[in-house]
Design an enzyme around this catalytic site. Structure first.
Site, short mmCIF file in Angstrom:
data_model
loop_
_atom_site.label_atom_id
_atom_site.label_comp_id
_atom_site.label_asym_id
_atom_site.label_seq_id
_atom_site.Cartn_x
_atom_site.Cartn_y
_atom_site.Cartn_z
N LYS A 206 0.90 -1.14 -0.04
CA LYS A 206 -0.02 -0.11 0.05
C LYS A 206 0.99 1.17 0.12
CE LYS A 206 -3.61 2.26 2.52
NZ LYS A 206 -4.92 2.33 3.46
N LYS A 260 -2.27 -1.44 -3.90
CA LYS A 260 -3.22 -0.32 -3.61
C LYS A 260 -2.19 1.06 -3.80
CE LYS A 260 -6.05 1.91 -0.50
NZ LYS A 260 -6.42 1.68 1.16
C1 PBG Z 1 -7.70 3.71 5.46
C2 PBG Z 1 -7.85 3.09 3.97
C3 PBG Z 1 -7.79 4.25 2.83
C4 PBG Z 1 -8.25 3.77 1.71
C5 PBG Z 1 -8.73 2.45 1.99
N1 PBG Z 1 -8.61 2.02 3.52
C6 PBG Z 1 -7.14 5.57 2.84
C7 PBG Z 1 -5.91 5.91 3.46
O1 PBG Z 1 -5.02 5.16 3.69
O2 PBG Z 1 -5.89 7.14 3.76
C8 PBG Z 1 -8.39 4.32 0.44
C9 PBG Z 1 -9.24 3.69 -0.60
C10 PBG Z 1 -9.64 4.62 -1.64
O3 PBG Z 1 -8.96 5.59 -1.83
O4 PBG Z 1 -10.66 4.20 -2.48
N2 PBG Z 1 -6.68 2.71 6.13
#
Ligand code: PBG
Length: 337
Positions: A206, A260
Site C-alpha cells: 500500500k 493499492k
Molecule cells: C484507510 C484506507 C484508505 C483507503 C482504504 N483504506 C485511505 C488511506 O490509507 O488514507 C483508500 C481507498 C480509496 O482511496 O478508495 N486505511
C-alpha cells in the site's frame, strides 16, 4: 526474447491483423476475461435510517445508512458480486486519540456487518478494513504519540479491532494500516478467539498515494489528518520493497494480497503475482474512480468503455479480482453481455 522475435517471420508473410479481422476470431484469441466473480464492491456507511449522501469528489457514489447498505448488499448478491468491503464514516464526536470507537462491538461497521449477515447469510462475503483512521482524531492508521506513529502499541488495537469485526460476522479482515508485524499478530488474535476461518486479505503493498483523497472525503478522515502517511505507507518510487512487504505478510499468514492504488501500480501487481502466486487483488481507489468519472462527466471520454478497459487491464496484469466503486455498474454490463 530475441530468439522469440527471430522466430516471428516478417511482413507480408506475417500479418498480425489476420487474427483480429473477425469478431469470433478476436474472441477466440482473447487472453483474459473479466467476470462478475472478479469484482469487490467498497461501500461507505453512515448512521441513521433511509439516509443517503452523495460524495462530492466521487460522482455516483453515496454514503448509505445500514438499512440501505443491506439493500446494496442484496443488489451485489443478485448481480453475482462475491464480496463487498464496508467502510464507516464515523461521527467526528466519536473520534479520539486512542481510537477506542474502533473496538466498540456496537460501532457503525459492526452493526452494518451484523445486519448484512443477518439478511444475506453466507451468500456474500463481507470485508472489513483493519486500521485506526476511521476512529482516530489524528486521522492516522496508527496511534500517534509526539507526532510519531507508534507501531507495537497500534498492533494491540488492530488485533482487538479484527476480533470485534470477526465477532460481528465479518468474513475477511483486511489490514490496511501498514504497521510492521500486523498480519502475524492479527492471525494469532483471531485464532485465539476461535476465528480460524476468518480470512486475512493483507493490503501488503500500500503506497502513500495522493489517489486516496476522495476516499478521505467519503469517510471524513481527510480533514482531520495531521501530516501524511509516509512513515508507514510505501514510497511510490519503490518496487523491490513491495516484494519484501509481501514476503513478510505471506510468511505471517496472509491468505490473500492487495496492491493499492491500482492503475498506476500495475507493474507492482504483475511482479507480486509472478513472484508469490498468491490470490492477489488490486484496489482501483477513489482517485482513480474520480478521474474516470470527471473525464466522462465532461464528455472527454466514454466512461463505461474506459472503466471496462481499466478493469480488464487489472486482469491482464495478474489480478484475481478488483476492489472497485464501479463493481455494480461493471457487473450489470457484464450480465447484459
Ligand atoms: C484507510 C484506507 C484508505 C483507503 C482504504 N483504506 C485511505 C488511506 O490509507 O488514507 C483508500 C481507498 C480509496 O482511496 O478508495 N486505511
Amino acid at each position: 526474447m530475441s530468439n522469440f522475435l527471430a522466430g516471428l517471420g516478417e511482413f507480408p508473410h506475417v500479418r498480425m491483423r489476420r487474427n483480429r479481422a473477425q469478431s469470433w476470431s478476436r474472441r477466440m484469441v482473447c487472453e483474459n476475461t473479466l467476470t462478475t466473480n472478479d469484482l469487490i464492491w467498497p461501500l461507505f456507511i453512515i448512521d441513521g435510517q433511509g439516509q443517503r449522501e452523495s460524495v462530492t469528489s466521487m460522482p455516483g457514489v453515496e454514503r448509505l445508512s445500514i438499512d440501505l447498505i443491506v439493500k446494496a448488499a442484496g443488489e451485489a448478491k443478485a448481480l453475482g458480486i462475491p464480496a463487498i468491503a464496508v467502510f464507516p464514516s464515523t461521527d467526528p464526536a466519536l473520534k479520539t486519540p486512542d481510537a477506542k470507537e474502533g473496538l466498540n462491538a456496537n460501532n457503525l461497521v459492526c452493526r452494518a456487518v451484523r445486519a448484512i449477515k443477518e439478511a444475506h447469510g453466507d451468500d456474500l462475503g463481507v470485508i472489513c478494513d483493519v486500521a485506526l483512521d476511521p476512529y482516530n482524531s489524528d486521522g492516522h492508521d496508527g496511534l500517534v504519540h509526539d507526532g510519531k506513529i507508534l507501531n507495537d502499541e497500534t498492533l494491540e488495537l488492530l488485533c482487538q479491532q479484527a476480533v470485534v469485526q470477526a465477532r460481528a460476522g465479518c468474513d475477511i479482515v483486511a489490514p490496511s494500516d501498514m504497521m510492521d508485524g500486523r498480519i502475524k499478530a492479527i492471525r494469532q488474535a483471531l485464532d485465539a478467539e476461535g476465528f480460524q476461518r476468518v480470512q486475512i486479505l493483507s493490503y501488503a503493498a500500500k503506497y502513500a498515494s495522493s489517489f486516496y483523497g476522495p476516499f478521505r472525503d467519503a469517510v471524513g478522515s481527510g480533514g482531520v489528518l495531521k501530516g501524511d502517511k509516509k512513515t508507514y505507507q510505501m514510497d511510490p518510487a519503490n518496487s523491490d520493497e513491495a516484494l519484501r512487504e509481501v514476503a513478510l505478510d505471506v510468511s505471517e499468514g496472509a491468505d490473500m494480497l492487495m496492491v493499492k492504488p491500482g492503475m498506476p501500480y500495475l507493474d507492482i501487481l504483475r511482479r507480486i503475482k509472478d513472484t508469490f502466486a498468491m490470490p492477489t487483488f488490486a484496489y482501483q481507489v477513489s482517485g482513480e474512480y474520480a478521474m474516470i468519472q470527471a473525464a466522462a462527466g465532461n464528455g472527454w471520454l466514454n466512461g463505461e468503455a474506459a472503466m471496462m478497459e481499466s478493469l480488464m487491464a487489472f486482469k491482464r496484469a495478474g489480478a484475481d479480482g478488483v476492489l472497485t466503486y464501479y463493481a455494480p455498474l461493471a457487473a450489470r454490463l457484464l450480465n447484459e453481455g
